[in-house]
Design an enzyme around this catalytic site. Structure first.
Site, PDB file in Angstrom:
ATOM      1  N   CYS A 190      37.091  33.353  34.648  1.00 41.43           N
ATOM      2  CA  CYS A 190      37.573  34.226  33.409  1.00 41.43           C
ATOM      3  C   CYS A 190      37.214  35.445  33.806  1.00 41.43           C
ATOM      4  O   CYS A 190      36.374  36.378  33.313  1.00 41.43           O
ATOM      5  CB  CYS A 190      36.940  33.868  32.336  1.00 41.43           C
ATOM      6  SG  CYS A 190      37.147  32.097  31.663  1.00 41.43           S
ATOM      7  N   ALA A 191      37.630  36.058  34.971  1.00 40.95           N
ATOM      8  CA  ALA A 191      37.102  37.399  35.574  1.00 40.95           C
ATOM      9  C   ALA A 191      37.427  38.358  34.883  1.00 40.95           C
ATOM     10  O   ALA A 191      36.792  39.324  35.082  1.00 40.95           O
ATOM     11  CB  ALA A 191      37.857  37.571  37.036  1.00 40.95           C
ATOM     12  N   GLY A 249      36.991  42.214  36.353  1.00 39.63           N
ATOM     13  CA  GLY A 249      36.328  42.211  37.562  1.00 39.63           C
ATOM     14  C   GLY A 249      34.909  42.697  37.573  1.00 39.63           C
ATOM     15  O   GLY A 249      34.234  42.692  38.685  1.00 39.63           O
ATOM     16  N   GLY A 250      34.282  42.900  36.441  1.00 42.56           N
ATOM     17  CA  GLY A 250      32.768  43.305  36.432  1.00 42.56           C
ATOM     18  C   GLY A 250      31.848  42.426  37.207  1.00 42.56           C
ATOM     19  O   GLY A 250      31.119  42.920  37.927  1.00 42.56           O
ATOM     20  N   LYS A 251      31.934  40.969  36.815  1.00 43.71           N
ATOM     21  CA  LYS A 251      30.899  40.245  37.587  1.00 43.71           C
ATOM     22  C   LYS A 251      31.330  39.978  38.720  1.00 43.71           C
ATOM     23  O   LYS A 251      30.450  39.554  39.670  1.00 43.71           O
ATOM     24  CB  LYS A 251      30.814  39.102  36.579  1.00 43.71           C
ATOM     25  CG  LYS A 251      29.981  39.287  35.339  1.00 43.71           C
ATOM     26  CD  LYS A 251      29.790  38.049  34.171  1.00 43.71           C
ATOM     27  CE  LYS A 251      29.156  38.639  33.068  1.00 43.71           C
ATOM     28  NZ  LYS A 251      29.972  39.409  32.205  1.00 43.71           N
ATOM     29  N   ASP A 284      42.208  34.700  36.020  1.00 43.66           N
ATOM     30  CA  ASP A 284      42.334  35.130  34.398  1.00 43.66           C
ATOM     31  C   ASP A 284      43.654  34.764  34.232  1.00 43.66           C
ATOM     32  O   ASP A 284      44.676  34.564  34.722  1.00 43.66           O
ATOM     33  CB  ASP A 284      41.898  36.595  34.282  1.00 43.66           C
ATOM     34  CG  ASP A 284      41.499  36.830  32.939  1.00 43.66           C
ATOM     35  OD1 ASP A 284      40.104  36.750  32.540  1.00 43.66           O
ATOM     36  OD2 ASP A 284      42.315  37.244  32.048  1.00 43.66           O
ATOM     37  N   ASP A 291      32.578  32.798  32.318  1.00 46.43           N
ATOM     38  CA  ASP A 291      32.192  33.853  31.415  1.00 46.43           C
ATOM     39  C   ASP A 291      33.454  33.983  30.513  1.00 46.43           C
ATOM     40  O   ASP A 291      34.229  34.532  30.182  1.00 46.43           O
ATOM     41  CB  ASP A 291      32.214  35.177  32.121  1.00 46.43           C
ATOM     42  CG  ASP A 291      31.712  36.447  31.283  1.00 46.43           C
ATOM     43  OD1 ASP A 291      31.239  36.095  30.276  1.00 46.43           O
ATOM     44  OD2 ASP A 291      32.108  37.698  31.464  1.00 46.43           O
ATOM     45  N   CYS A 323      28.854  36.615  25.828  1.00 44.50           N
ATOM     46  CA  CYS A 323      28.061  37.446  25.424  1.00 44.50           C
ATOM     47  C   CYS A 323      27.777  37.410  24.026  1.00 44.50           C
ATOM     48  O   CYS A 323      28.222  38.516  23.071  1.00 44.50           O
ATOM     49  CB  CYS A 323      28.656  39.075  25.633  1.00 44.50           C
ATOM     50  SG  CYS A 323      30.455  39.163  25.191  1.00 44.50           S
TER      51      CYS A 323
END
Length: 438
Positions: free
Chosen positions: A244-245, A248-250, A268, A314, A367
């Site tokens: 679940c990109a 693209g932060g992670k 995604d 994520d 989160c």
């Protein structure tokens, strides 16, 4: 802008948010300021500060207005916020001035509210607990279940403005050099206590206009999010999937940990989010990532079953851990939204798990601070999948306090990060796994 014009803009922004109740406040604010280029950076921060302050006190301000028999409007909320902060009635009346950008004079009803609440305080012992804690009534029992006696301390921390955390891209620089580069541009960052790549600033600051951001030496990323990447324990030779990109932060953090080697697939369901990741990948100098849009009937995942060393899930979630940054989300989420998310998370976990090779690991992350989205989802997944087990992370990037953990829950109160959850799930080797008898 004059103080009166700033107040007028804050009321206009609140009005725009009220007109789009299902749209995140930050997205409304971005559109609002794009359409008003005449509002400079300092004024934008001042207006946003006023609006976010009101959103953090929305239920309590509304409670006072209802008690006064007044309508809950953006103007009334702004006036009530000022008087309960101790502003004299005369100064409030002066702020509500007439003029091109000013909000216009207080109505008689608004004047009555200011008069009635003069000398009062925001909190009141008669407020229901959910109102005092700025929660929807239905969510209070779920958070009481999660935190018990520490609930009020946890929610108090979630009501404070968030720090601005940065991740240093060690493909291009190191933490000290990035810190010094920001300092030369007037931004004085400190090292984060948990992430080995993190820097921290206080307040809303123009990081994206700095040279270290533009040339890919830093990314904006909460320290908790950095630790989710850290717990993955990726190494350069691995095949890694960010299921679940999003933007693209992670993915960027994983590529950095892998020294731009190995292979990362960033997937995604949103083409727009994946397209947004392209710019970030280029800026960071990352080239070991392929992107894939997940679509119904897609054979991509089936062809890659049991082929990844690490899979990051994520998952879409309530975002309750980000309330410091998104206080509007407290009141926008409904109980039905949560129930739908719980089903979606379960389905995503099941699909993503098929891509983990024997001996490989899947990290489930959110989160969220809600147990239902976190530990309960992991427990339910393990009950459905006897070929998986919780295992300690072997990542050396984690701080001593988290090293060797199989599952963590971070909160602003305990860790000074956003609220994050992560769990490490390993697919047993074929020799170790005995199929469940039917």
């Amino acid at each position: 802008m004059t103080p009166s014009a700033r107040l007028g803009a804050s009321i206009d922004l609140l009005t725009a948010m009220e007109a789009a109740p299902r749209k995140p406040a930050d997205a409304v604010a971005n559109s609002f300021f794009r359409e008003r280029r005449y509002i400079g950076g300092g004024d934008r921060r001042a207006v946003s500060g006023m609006v976010w302050e009101i959103m953090r006190a929305w239920r309590r301000l509304g409670w006072w207005l209802t008690k006064c028999g007044a309508d809950i409007t953006p103007r009334a909320l702004a006036a009530t916020n000022l008087v309960l902060k101790g502003w004299p009635a005369r100064e409030i009346a002066d702020l509500f001035a007439e003029g091109r950008f000013a909000p216009g004079a207080l109505t008689y009803a608004e004047q009555d509210v200011v008069t009635a609440l003069a000398g009062g305080t925001l909190d009141n012992a008669d407020m229901p607990r959910a109102v005092r804690l700025e929660l929807p009534d239905w969510l209070l029992p779920r958070l009481e279940e999660t935190f018990g006696e520490t609930l009020e301390a946890e929610l108090s921390a979630l009501s404070e403005p968030a720090t601005l955390d940065l991740r240093v891209n060690i493909l291009r620089t190191n933490r000290r050099d990035a810190q010094n580069a920001l300092g030369r541009e007037g931004l004085h960052a400190v090292l984060t206590p948990l992430s080995p790549w993190g820097l921290r600033l206080n307040g809303r600051l123009p990081v994206t206009s700095t040279t270290p951001f533009k040339d890919g030496r830093i990314e904006i990323q909460d320290e908790g999010s950095q630790l989710v990447a850290a717990i993955m324990g990726v190494t350069p030779e691995m095949r890694v999937l960010d299921y679940c990109a999003g933007a693209g932060g992670k993915t960027l953090a994983l590529a950095m940990m892998m020294e731009n080697k190995g292979h990362i697939a960033a997937c995604d369901v949103s083409e727009a989010r994946l397209d947004g990741a392209v710019r970030r990948l280029r800026r960071a100098g990352v080239h070991n990532v392929e992107r894939h849009l997940l679509q119904a009937g897609d054979k991509w995942a089936k062809r890659r079953a049991k082929s990844f060393d690490r899979v990051l899930v994520d998952a879409p979630c309530s975002g309750t851990g980000t309330w410091r940054r998104n206080p509007d989300a407290r009141l926008r989420m409904t109980e039905q939204d949560l129930e739908e998310l719980l089903v979606k998370q379960s389905e995503i976990l099941d699909r993503a798990s098929s891509l983990v090779k024997p001996g490989g690991r899947m990290v489930y992350a959110t989160c969220s601070i809600l147990r239902a989205e976190n530990a309960s989802q992991v427990e339910a997944f393990l009950a459905r999948h006897s070929d998986f087990q919780l295992v300690p992370s072997d990542s050396t990037a984690l701080p001593d306090s988290l090293r060797g953990t199989s599952m963590f829950s971070l909160t602003p109160h305990q860790n000074e990060t956003d609220g994050f959850f992560a769990a490490v799930l390993e697919r047993k080797s074929e020799a170790d796994h005995e199929p469940t008898e039917l």
